[in-house]
Design a protein around this motif. Structure first.
Motif, PDB file in Angstrom:
ATOM      1  N   ARG A  16      59.028  45.207  17.031  1.00  0.00           N
ATOM      2  CA  ARG A  16      59.373  46.327  17.380  1.00  0.00           C
ATOM      3  C   ARG A  16      58.220  46.835  16.831  1.00  0.00           C
ATOM      4  NH1 ARG A  16      65.097  48.665  16.438  1.00  0.00           N
ATOM      5  NH2 ARG A  16      63.375  50.801  16.761  1.00  0.00           N
ATOM      6  N   VAL A  17      57.499  46.662  15.734  1.00  0.00           N
ATOM      7  CA  VAL A  17      56.759  47.737  15.043  1.00  0.00           C
ATOM      8  C   VAL A  17      55.604  46.916  15.617  1.00  0.00           C
ATOM      9  CG1 VAL A  17      55.740  47.940  12.526  1.00  0.00           C
ATOM     10  CG2 VAL A  17      58.128  48.784  13.223  1.00  0.00           C
ATOM     11  N   LEU A  18      55.106  45.611  15.410  1.00  0.00           N
ATOM     12  CA  LEU A  18      53.649  45.460  16.058  1.00  0.00           C
ATOM     13  C   LEU A  18      53.255  45.992  17.277  1.00  0.00           C
ATOM     14  CD1 LEU A  18      53.240  42.269  14.237  1.00  0.00           C
ATOM     15  CD2 LEU A  18      52.353  44.200  13.173  1.00  0.00           C
ATOM     16  N   HIS A  19      54.347  45.699  18.038  1.00  0.00           N
ATOM     17  CA  HIS A  19      54.440  46.187  20.085  1.00  0.00           C
ATOM     18  C   HIS A  19      53.696  47.604  19.910  1.00  0.00           C
ATOM     19  CE1 HIS A  19      54.594  46.575  24.088  1.00  0.00           C
ATOM     20  NE2 HIS A  19      55.370  47.664  23.760  1.00  0.00           N
ATOM     21  N   ARG A  20      53.635  48.509  18.757  1.00  0.00           N
ATOM     22  CA  ARG A  20      53.480  50.607  18.437  1.00  0.00           C
ATOM     23  C   ARG A  20      51.213  49.799  17.989  1.00  0.00           C
ATOM     24  NH1 ARG A  20      58.179  53.642  19.317  1.00  0.00           N
ATOM     25  NH2 ARG A  20      59.209  52.691  20.607  1.00  0.00           N
ATOM     26  N   TRP A  21      51.582  49.067  17.565  1.00  0.00           N
ATOM     27  CA  TRP A  21      50.146  49.496  16.396  1.00  0.00           C
ATOM     28  C   TRP A  21      48.779  48.580  17.982  1.00  0.00           C
ATOM     29  CZ3 TRP A  21      48.197  49.816  12.090  1.00  0.00           C
ATOM     30  CH2 TRP A  21      49.258  50.468  11.330  1.00  0.00           C
ATOM     31  N   PRO A  22      47.379  49.313  17.265  1.00  0.00           N
ATOM     32  CA  PRO A  22      47.109  48.934  18.279  1.00  0.00           C
ATOM     33  C   PRO A  22      46.946  47.662  18.371  1.00  0.00           C
ATOM     34  CG  PRO A  22      45.845  50.850  16.829  1.00  0.00           C
ATOM     35  CD  PRO A  22      46.865  50.589  16.409  1.00  0.00           C
ATOM     36  N   GLU A  23      45.676  46.494  19.328  1.00  0.00           N
ATOM     37  CA  GLU A  23      45.107  45.404  19.114  1.00  0.00           C
ATOM     38  C   GLU A  23      44.949  44.725  17.704  1.00  0.00           C
ATOM     39  OE1 GLU A  23      43.378  42.471  21.469  1.00  0.00           O
ATOM     40  OE2 GLU A  23      44.293  44.156  23.044  1.00  0.00           O
ATOM     41  N   SER A  24      43.821  46.373  17.662  1.00  0.00           N
ATOM     42  CA  SER A  24      42.660  45.947  17.013  1.00  0.00           C
ATOM     43  C   SER A  24      42.339  47.361  16.268  1.00  0.00           C
ATOM     44  CB  SER A  24      41.392  45.523  17.227  1.00  0.00           C
ATOM     45  OG  SER A  24      40.985  45.255  16.172  1.00  0.00           O
ATOM     46  N   VAL A  25      43.218  47.105  14.565  1.00  0.00           N
ATOM     47  CA  VAL A  25      42.711  48.025  13.300  1.00  0.00           C
ATOM     48  C   VAL A  25      41.416  48.160  13.020  1.00  0.00           C
ATOM     49  CG1 VAL A  25      43.507  49.621  11.643  1.00  0.00           C
ATOM     50  CG2 VAL A  25      44.016  48.345  13.963  1.00  0.00           C
ATOM     51  N   ASP A  26      40.446  49.373  12.683  1.00  0.00           N
ATOM     52  CA  ASP A  26      38.865  49.106  12.930  1.00  0.00           C
ATOM     53  C   ASP A  26      39.126  49.669  10.914  1.00  0.00           C
ATOM     54  OD1 ASP A  26      36.653  49.234  11.349  1.00  0.00           O
ATOM     55  OD2 ASP A  26      36.166  50.993  13.127  1.00  0.00           O
ATOM     56  N   VAL A  27      39.037  48.618   9.851  1.00  0.00           N
ATOM     57  CA  VAL A  27      39.028  48.862   8.388  1.00  0.00           C
ATOM     58  C   VAL A  27      37.777  48.758   7.408  1.00  0.00           C
ATOM     59  CG1 VAL A  27      41.372  47.818   8.298  1.00  0.00           C
ATOM     60  CG2 VAL A  27      39.840  46.389   7.817  1.00  0.00           C
ATOM     61  N   ALA A  28      36.652  48.559   8.324  1.00  0.00           N
ATOM     62  CA  ALA A  28      35.535  49.069   7.917  1.00  0.00           C
ATOM     63  C   ALA A  28      35.406  50.386   7.085  1.00  0.00           C
ATOM     64  CB  ALA A  28      34.243  49.126   9.151  1.00  0.00           C
ATOM     65  N   ASN A  29      36.047  51.588   7.504  1.00  0.00           N
ATOM     66  CA  ASN A  29      35.314  52.879   6.303  1.00  0.00           C
ATOM     67  C   ASN A  29      36.456  52.413   5.061  1.00  0.00           C
ATOM     68  OD1 ASN A  29      34.744  54.922   5.466  1.00  0.00           O
ATOM     69  ND2 ASN A  29      35.168  56.037   7.177  1.00  0.00           N
ATOM     70  N   LEU A  30      36.350  52.169   4.620  1.00  0.00           N
ATOM     71  CA  LEU A  30      36.746  51.859   2.995  1.00  0.00           C
ATOM     72  C   LEU A  30      36.226  53.200   2.411  1.00  0.00           C
ATOM     73  CD1 LEU A  30      37.094  48.672   1.887  1.00  0.00           C
ATOM     74  CD2 LEU A  30      38.882  49.892   2.673  1.00  0.00           C
ATOM     75  N   ARG A  31      37.038  53.106   1.158  1.00  0.00           N
ATOM     76  CA  ARG A  31      36.887  54.691   0.586  1.00  0.00           C
ATOM     77  C   ARG A  31      37.010  54.497  -1.544  1.00  0.00           C
ATOM     78  NH1 ARG A  31      40.072  58.889   0.297  1.00  0.00           N
ATOM     79  NH2 ARG A  31      41.385  59.039   1.890  1.00  0.00           N
ATOM     80  N   ALA A  32      37.400  54.282  -2.116  1.00  0.00           N
ATOM     81  CA  ALA A  32      37.420  54.966  -3.492  1.00  0.00           C
ATOM     82  C   ALA A  32      38.539  55.161  -3.892  1.00  0.00           C
ATOM     83  CB  ALA A  32      36.553  54.395  -4.479  1.00  0.00           C
ATOM     84  N   ASP A  33      40.016  55.768  -3.935  1.00  0.00           N
ATOM     85  CA  ASP A  33      40.476  56.901  -4.453  1.00  0.00           C
ATOM     86  C   ASP A  33      40.141  57.577  -5.808  1.00  0.00           C
ATOM     87  OD1 ASP A  33      42.500  58.120  -6.135  1.00  0.00           O
ATOM     88  OD2 ASP A  33      43.694  57.120  -4.226  1.00  0.00           O
ATOM     89  N   GLU A  34      40.026  58.716  -5.536  1.00  0.00           N
ATOM     90  CA  GLU A  34      39.554  59.846  -6.286  1.00  0.00           C
ATOM     91  C   GLU A  34      40.040  59.434  -7.785  1.00  0.00           C
ATOM     92  OE1 GLU A  34      38.665  63.743  -4.833  1.00  0.00           O
ATOM     93  OE2 GLU A  34      37.675  63.086  -2.911  1.00  0.00           O
ATOM     94  N   GLY A  35      40.609  59.254  -8.113  1.00  0.00           N
ATOM     95  CA  GLY A  35      41.425  59.513  -9.264  1.00  0.00           C
ATOM     96  C   GLY A  35      41.142  57.377 -10.040  1.00  0.00           C
ATOM     97  N   ARG A  36      41.759  57.082  -8.991  1.00  0.00           N
ATOM     98  CA  ARG A  36      41.653  55.742  -9.311  1.00  0.00           C
ATOM     99  C   ARG A  36      41.031  54.664  -9.355  1.00  0.00           C
ATOM    100  NH1 ARG A  36      47.403  52.650 -10.572  1.00  0.00           N
ATOM    101  NH2 ARG A  36      45.561  51.527 -10.958  1.00  0.00           N
ATOM    102  N   PRO A  37      39.279  54.311  -9.197  1.00  0.00           N
ATOM    103  CA  PRO A  37      38.202  53.440  -8.649  1.00  0.00           C
ATOM    104  C   PRO A  37      38.749  52.159  -8.003  1.00  0.00           C
ATOM    105  CG  PRO A  37      37.733  54.633 -11.125  1.00  0.00           C
ATOM    106  CD  PRO A  37      38.843  54.709 -10.518  1.00  0.00           C
ATOM    107  N   ASP A  38      39.511  51.373  -8.936  1.00  0.00           N
ATOM    108  CA  ASP A  38      40.121  50.305  -8.460  1.00  0.00           C
ATOM    109  C   ASP A  38      40.943  50.392  -7.205  1.00  0.00           C
ATOM    110  OD1 ASP A  38      42.188  51.846 -10.156  1.00  0.00           O
ATOM    111  OD2 ASP A  38      42.756  49.560 -10.748  1.00  0.00           O
TER     112      ASP A  38
END
Length: 132
Positions: A16-38
């Motif tokens: 039920r949940v996966l049916h609502r997700w897009p077929e593909s998710v672009d995850v190329a745009n990562l950024r570090a959290d400002e408060g915790r770079p890890d």
């Protein structure tokens, strides 16, 4: 197993949940959290998961699908370190399930999270029907 019980089956909930997700998710745009770079954030991923979870508001099992949406989002975020595109339908089911059930245990045992008594009872019912 009754029809109501079968709808609490992990595989049925996940479908039920996966049916609502897009077929593909672009995850190329990562950024570090400002408060915790890890820690890092996938830009836009949280908004996708939140909008999917909102679609289930008002349903009797909203607590389950909301937590499952969070688990899918978290699993995708974890995988984003290693690739630039993710197909949610291809996530390892055991990884999503482990993430989901840890979150459910926390929801059922931590009153500070604000889940209603009926939500906690539904979580307990889920576990009674999904023992491995």
């Amino acid at each position: 197993m009754s029809k109501a019980d079968s709808e609490l089956d992990f595989a049925v909930l996940l479908e039920r949940v996966l049916h609502r997700w897009p077929e593909s998710v672009d995850v190329a745009n990562l950024r570090a959290d400002e408060g915790r770079p890890d820690l890092y954030v996938v830009n836009g991923l949280g908004a996708i998961g939140d909008s999917i979870a909102e679609e289930f508001d008002g349903e009797i099992d909203a607590v389950l699908v909301t937590v499952l949406c969070d688990a899918v989002t978290s699993t995708i975020r974890s995988a984003a370190l290693f690739c630039t595109e993710i197909k949610p339908a291809l996530l390892r089911l055991d990884t999503v399930r482990e993430n989901f059930e840890k979150r459910l245990h926390r929801a059922a045992t931590n009153p500070d999270l604000g889940w209603k008594t009926d939500d906690v009872l539904l979580i307990k019912r889920y576990f009674s029907l999904n023992t491995q």
